[in-house]
Scaffold this motif. Structure first.
Motif, short mmCIF file in Angstrom:
data_model
loop_
_atom_site.label_atom_id
_atom_site.label_comp_id
_atom_site.label_asym_id
_atom_site.label_seq_id
_atom_site.Cartn_x
_atom_site.Cartn_y
_atom_site.Cartn_z
N LEU A 252 0.84 -1.21 0.00
CA LEU A 252 0.00 0.00 0.00
C LEU A 252 0.88 1.26 0.00
O LEU A 252 0.60 2.23 -0.72
N SER A 253 1.94 1.23 0.79
CA SER A 253 2.86 2.38 0.83
C SER A 253 3.46 2.63 -0.55
O SER A 253 3.61 3.78 -0.98
N ILE B 193 0.85 4.26 -2.73
CA ILE B 193 0.62 5.66 -2.35
C ILE B 193 1.79 6.54 -2.79
O ILE B 193 1.60 7.66 -3.28
N ARG C 296 1.78 9.74 -5.42
CA ARG C 296 2.39 11.01 -5.11
C ARG C 296 3.38 11.42 -6.22
O ARG C 296 3.42 12.56 -6.63
N ASP D 155 -4.22 13.54 -3.95
CA ASP D 155 -4.29 12.54 -2.89
C ASP D 155 -4.78 13.14 -1.58
O ASP D 155 -4.07 13.17 -0.58
N TYR E 101 -8.40 7.36 -0.79
CA TYR E 101 -7.62 6.38 -0.03
C TYR E 101 -8.01 4.95 -0.37
O TYR E 101 -7.15 4.09 -0.59
N GLN F 213 -9.37 3.91 -3.07
CA GLN F 213 -8.95 3.58 -4.44
C GLN F 213 -7.54 2.99 -4.41
O GLN F 213 -7.21 2.09 -5.17
N TRP G 78 -6.34 1.35 -1.92
CA TRP G 78 -6.53 -0.02 -1.41
C TRP G 78 -6.95 -0.95 -2.56
O TRP G 78 -6.44 -2.06 -2.68
#
Lengths: 211, 134
Positions: free
Chosen positions: B62-63, B66, B70, B76, B81, B83, B85
């Motif tokens: 997940l990180s 994300i 970015r 974001d 959030y 999405q 996932w």
């Protein structure tokens, strides 16, 4: 020739958007492959929508305010002290409680992926999951607090705690001095989610709200 | 510092819970903004519970997702959030050969057709998506 050249608009159901269709597709496939049971998903959703939330954390904070020995335990071994109240489960395996004092203010963030102590706070609010909060809680914590209306004296040190998949944090806010000796249930009603993340303080109660 | 998220980016303007009326609410705000977010959340938790992946693996994936968002320069603001996932879940299921992306596309088409084949107000079942429209 057909009687109805133009089908009535109620003859079909308007399909949802692509995202929702994709989620339905994933779920159907997982059910067919025997990996997921729909009823289990419903139970999980019900739990996190209605049963796990910041009221749990408020109970923890109120107990720590009312009982010094519990507070001592909570700060020493947050996971065990919180579990003793029955708040356990995913994302609560390791919780460290950090105490706000007149000299130190704590602020919690997850800079990578929005880890959050679910058993005591439920699921995170929208802003906690936003890129501006993730980055600015670290680079400009005072500015972030300011936007939440939290003004700290210059001498107060701000500590920012970056959550991970291994460790989550819960802020123990300062108890308003007017509420010394209040019963736990009343105290719990004062504790907000934002105070337990550290973006706000607990304001002194209004005079007429006192028991 | 020269990051894109400088002082100009404010937390103001991020949707606040109070503005999202009529949705599931805990004591201090809605938990999920849309029902599909709840479904994605529950699927991930359930698959983790079944042992398909560790939570450390999930947060790492997940990180990564994300960070990618970015890098693409997307705002974001927290409303997307789940999405992240969903994308993370999809990619992981493909990686682990649980399913193929072509299957997901086919099932999404079937679901869409199921809606179109179902009279308004009736429950929609995937099997209805196998009949072509009249």
């Amino acid at each position: 020739m057909k009687d109805q050249e133009h089908p009535h608009e109620h003859d079909h159901t308007e399909p949802p958007g692509d995202l929702e269709l994709k989620v339905k597709a994933l779920e159907s496939l997982l059910v067919e492959k025997g990996l997921v049971v729909p009823a289990a998903l419903d139970v999980l959703i019900e739990t996190y929508e209605h049963k796990v939330g910041p009221r749990n954390g408020a109970q923890v904070v109120a107990k720590a305010w009312a009982q010094p020995e519990f507070k001592e335990w909570l700060l020493e071994d947050g996971t065990a002290a919180i579990a003793s109240l029955g708040y356990t489960g995913r994302q609560g395996e390791h919780i460290q409680v950090v105490e706000n004092t007149p000299m130190v203010h704590n602020l919690v963030v997850c800079t990578l992926c929005s880890c959050y102590p679910w058993p005591v706070l439920g699921l995170p609010p929208v802003w906690y999951k936003s890129a501006p909060y993730r980055s600015r809680a670290v680079s400009d914590p005072r500015g972030v607090l300011d936007e939440f209306g939290t003004i700290l004296d210059d001498h107060v040190q701000i500590r920012v705690w970056d959550s991970t998949s291994e460790m989550r944090y819960l802020v123990l806010p300062q108890q308003p001095s007017e509420t010394q000796g209040w019963p736990e249930e009343t105290l719990a009603g004062l504790v907000t989610r934002n105070a337990m993340i550290g973006v706000e303080k607990i304001p002194p109660p209004k005079a007429q709200g006192a028991p | 510092m020269g990051t894109p998220t400088g002082a100009a980016v404010s937390l103001q303007g991020i949707p606040q819970p109070a503005e999202l009326a009529g949705l599931p609410v805990d004591t201090e705000g809605p938990v999920f903004a849309k029902p599909w977010e709840a479904q994605v959340f529950a699927i991930v938790i359930e698959l983790h519970r079944q042992g398909l992946f560790s939570w450390a693996e999930w947060t790492e994936r997940l990180s990564t997702q994300i960070a990618l968002v970015r890098e693409r320069g997307e705002a974001d603001l927290g409303d997307t959030y789940y999405q992240h996932w969903l994308t993370t879940l999809e990619l992981m299921l493909y990686d682990k050969n649980v399913m193929q992306d072509v299957e997901v596309r086919q099932y999404a088409v079937r679901w869409r057709q199921a809606y179109l084949n179902t009279p308004h107000g009736k429950p929609v079942a995937l099997s209805s998506g196998d009949d072509k429209p009249a």
